[in-house]
Design an enzyme around this catalytic site. Structure first.
Site, PDB file in Angstrom:
ATOM      1  N   GLN A 127     -20.873  14.153  37.929  1.00 16.51           N
ATOM      2  CA  GLN A 127     -19.845  14.014  38.968  1.00 16.51           C
ATOM      3  C   GLN A 127     -20.293  13.161  40.149  1.00 16.51           C
ATOM      4  O   GLN A 127     -19.448  12.726  40.934  1.00 16.51           O
ATOM      5  CB  GLN A 127     -19.399  15.395  39.460  1.00 16.51           C
ATOM      6  CG  GLN A 127     -20.447  16.143  40.268  1.00 16.51           C
ATOM      7  CD  GLN A 127     -20.014  17.555  40.645  1.00 16.51           C
ATOM      8  OE1 GLN A 127     -20.083  18.463  39.821  1.00 16.51           O
ATOM      9  NE2 GLN A 127     -19.571  17.738  41.886  1.00 16.51           N
ATOM     10  N   CYS A 133     -16.159  18.741  40.732  1.00 17.83           N
ATOM     11  CA  CYS A 133     -16.537  19.591  39.597  1.00 17.83           C
ATOM     12  C   CYS A 133     -15.323  20.110  38.845  1.00 17.83           C
ATOM     13  O   CYS A 133     -15.335  20.186  37.617  1.00 17.83           O
ATOM     14  CB  CYS A 133     -17.360  20.770  40.087  1.00 17.83           C
ATOM     15  SG  CYS A 133     -16.495  21.758  41.318  1.00 17.83           S
ATOM     16  N   HIS A 273     -17.811  26.345  42.780  1.00 16.27           N
ATOM     17  CA  HIS A 273     -18.157  25.342  41.760  1.00 16.27           C
ATOM     18  C   HIS A 273     -17.467  25.714  40.453  1.00 16.27           C
ATOM     19  O   HIS A 273     -17.481  26.877  40.055  1.00 16.27           O
ATOM     20  CB  HIS A 273     -19.683  25.318  41.582  1.00 16.27           C
ATOM     21  CG  HIS A 273     -20.177  24.254  40.657  1.00 16.27           C
ATOM     22  ND1 HIS A 273     -19.794  22.933  40.763  1.00 16.27           N
ATOM     23  CD2 HIS A 273     -21.034  24.308  39.603  1.00 16.27           C
ATOM     24  CE1 HIS A 273     -20.400  22.226  39.821  1.00 16.27           C
ATOM     25  NE2 HIS A 273     -21.160  23.042  39.101  1.00 16.27           N
TER      26      HIS A 273
END
Ligand SMILES: *[C@@H]1O[C@H](CO)[C@@H](O)[C@H](O)[C@H]1NC(C)=O
Ligand SMILES: *[C@@H]1O[C@H](CO)[C@@H](O)[C@H](O)[C@H]1NC(C)=O
Ligand SMILES: *[C@@H]1O[C@H](CO)[C@@H](O)[C@H](O)[C@H]1NC(C)=O
Ligand SMILES: *[C@@H]1O[C@H](CO)[C@@H](O)[C@H](O)[C@H]1NC(C)=O
Length: 325
Positions: A127, A133, A273
């Site tokens: 990323q 993410c 995340h």
């Protein structure tokens, strides 16, 4: 008085960072391995941060833990810097109090790894310095679900989601959710391929061409918050599943083994995340998830990590979903 104060500051700084030739040697070999270059001033700043990280890693590895830490591409960063570049800056709306996924409640395998069942999982991606993410978790999941349905594994576009999915509460490089990204793909009638809409790690203007869509979503399945057995059921009987969890400082140094933490939180408002569960198993009585990350294949176990399964570790069961194609 000022001189005295300065004296103490210098003494404490020197004892905090008593840097040896060895420390510089380690730093220089790491710099060479990861192609790092700095200005002179930055060199000393990064050397200190790197050395603190390296000591923390050595100390952890000398203890009795279920996972090891190691140097990686993030070893010259503080957790604060890491957080700013790679994690969500604010909580996302992740709270399916009652999801629409109904567990089969039937038998599911003791272990499964979708990477080994066929050509169902694309290579680990990267990323870069963008809090995207959630787009990688989304493409990873849709790539696998599509491959399981059609037999064709095609890398899909994260950039389309970064540039175009804002109307569904997604925020480009500042966060978003796989469930909301699946909704976007369903309503915009498709997602282009990685090749046709390549990743730049910068938010740009939307360049989606519906006639070039290569993957589709018919329905979005949200798993009820904290129903980790529902996740096991979905991964064991259907396909990989997108989920989110809270990354804390030690996770950035993860190298191998089953990650557990007593520091992270376990609620929907703390996850920061998004990743992809591609399987699960058990090691010496410790159940774990096999998880695909988006920090390149040089991080963790060839880009993957294992995390303890069965007790909502770091909120991993707070917010999981997958598409039906
Ligand atoms: C290491 O930790 C495990 C699990 O907590 C424990 O069973 C084992 O006895 C520990 N080993 C040592 C050498 O402390
Ligand atoms: C959460 O949802 C509300 C209502 O739809 C919206 O206004 C807000 O921006 C969302 N928050 C995030 C971080 O997307
Ligand atoms: C699933 O979650 C998304 C966003 O998180 C939401 O927009 C959608 O309505 C949910 N779907 C169902 C069927 O509950
Ligand atoms: C979070 O962890 C606490 C402390 O271990 C526990 O009591 C609580 O049930 C957990 N909550 C969820 C939603 O998993």
């Amino acid at each position: 008085m000022n001189t005295l104060l300065l004296f103490f500051v210098l003494v404490s700084a020197a004892s905090a960072f008593r840097l040896s030739e060895q420390d510089e040697f380690h730093f220089k070999s790491w710099m060479a391995q990861y192609n790092k270059m700095y200005s002179l001033r930055e060199y000393y700043e990064r050397l200190q941060i790197f050395t603190e990280n390296r000591r923390r890693i050595d100390k952890h590895n000398a203890g009795n833990h279920s996972f090891t830490m190691g140097l990686n591409q993030f070893s010259d960063m503080t957790f604060g810097e890491f957080q700013k570049s790679f994690l969500w800056s604010e909580p996302q709306n992740c709270s399916a109090t009652k999801g629409n996924y109904l567990s089969s409640n039937g038998p599911h395998p003791d272990s499964i790894d979708w990477r080994k069942k066929g050509n169902y999982v694309t290579d680990v991606k990267n990323q870069g310095g963008c809090g995207s993410c959630w787009t990688f978790s989304t493409t990873g999941c849709l790539e696998s679900v599509t491959a399981i349905a059609t037999g064709k594994l095609i890398p899909l576009s994260e950039q389309q989601l970064v540039d175009c999915a804002q109307d569904f509460n997604n925020h480009g490089c500042n966060g978003g959710l796989p469930s909301q990204a699946f909704e976007y793909i369903m309503y915009s009638k498709g997602l282009m391929t990685e090749k046709d809409y390549p990743y730049t790690a910068i938010e740009g203007t939307c360049n989606y061409k519906p006639e070039m869509a290569a993957a589709f979503v018919k329905e979005v399945m949200n798993i009820t918050a904290y129903d980790e057995m529902g996740m096991v059921d979905a991964v064991g009987t259907r396909n990989p599943v997108s989920f989110a969890f809270e990354v804390t400082a030690d996770f950035m140094h993860y190298h191998s083994g089953v990650y557990t933490s007593s520091k992270c939180h376990n609620t929907t408002d703390k996850v920061n995340h998004a990743v992809l569960a591609v399987g699960y198993g058990e090691d010496n009585g410790t159940p774990y998830w096999i998880v695909k990350n988006s920090w390149s294949s040089s991080w963790g176990i060839d880009g993957y990590f294992l995390i303890e399964r069965g007790r909502n570790m770091c909120g991993l069961a707070a917010c999981s979903s997958f598409p039906v194609v």
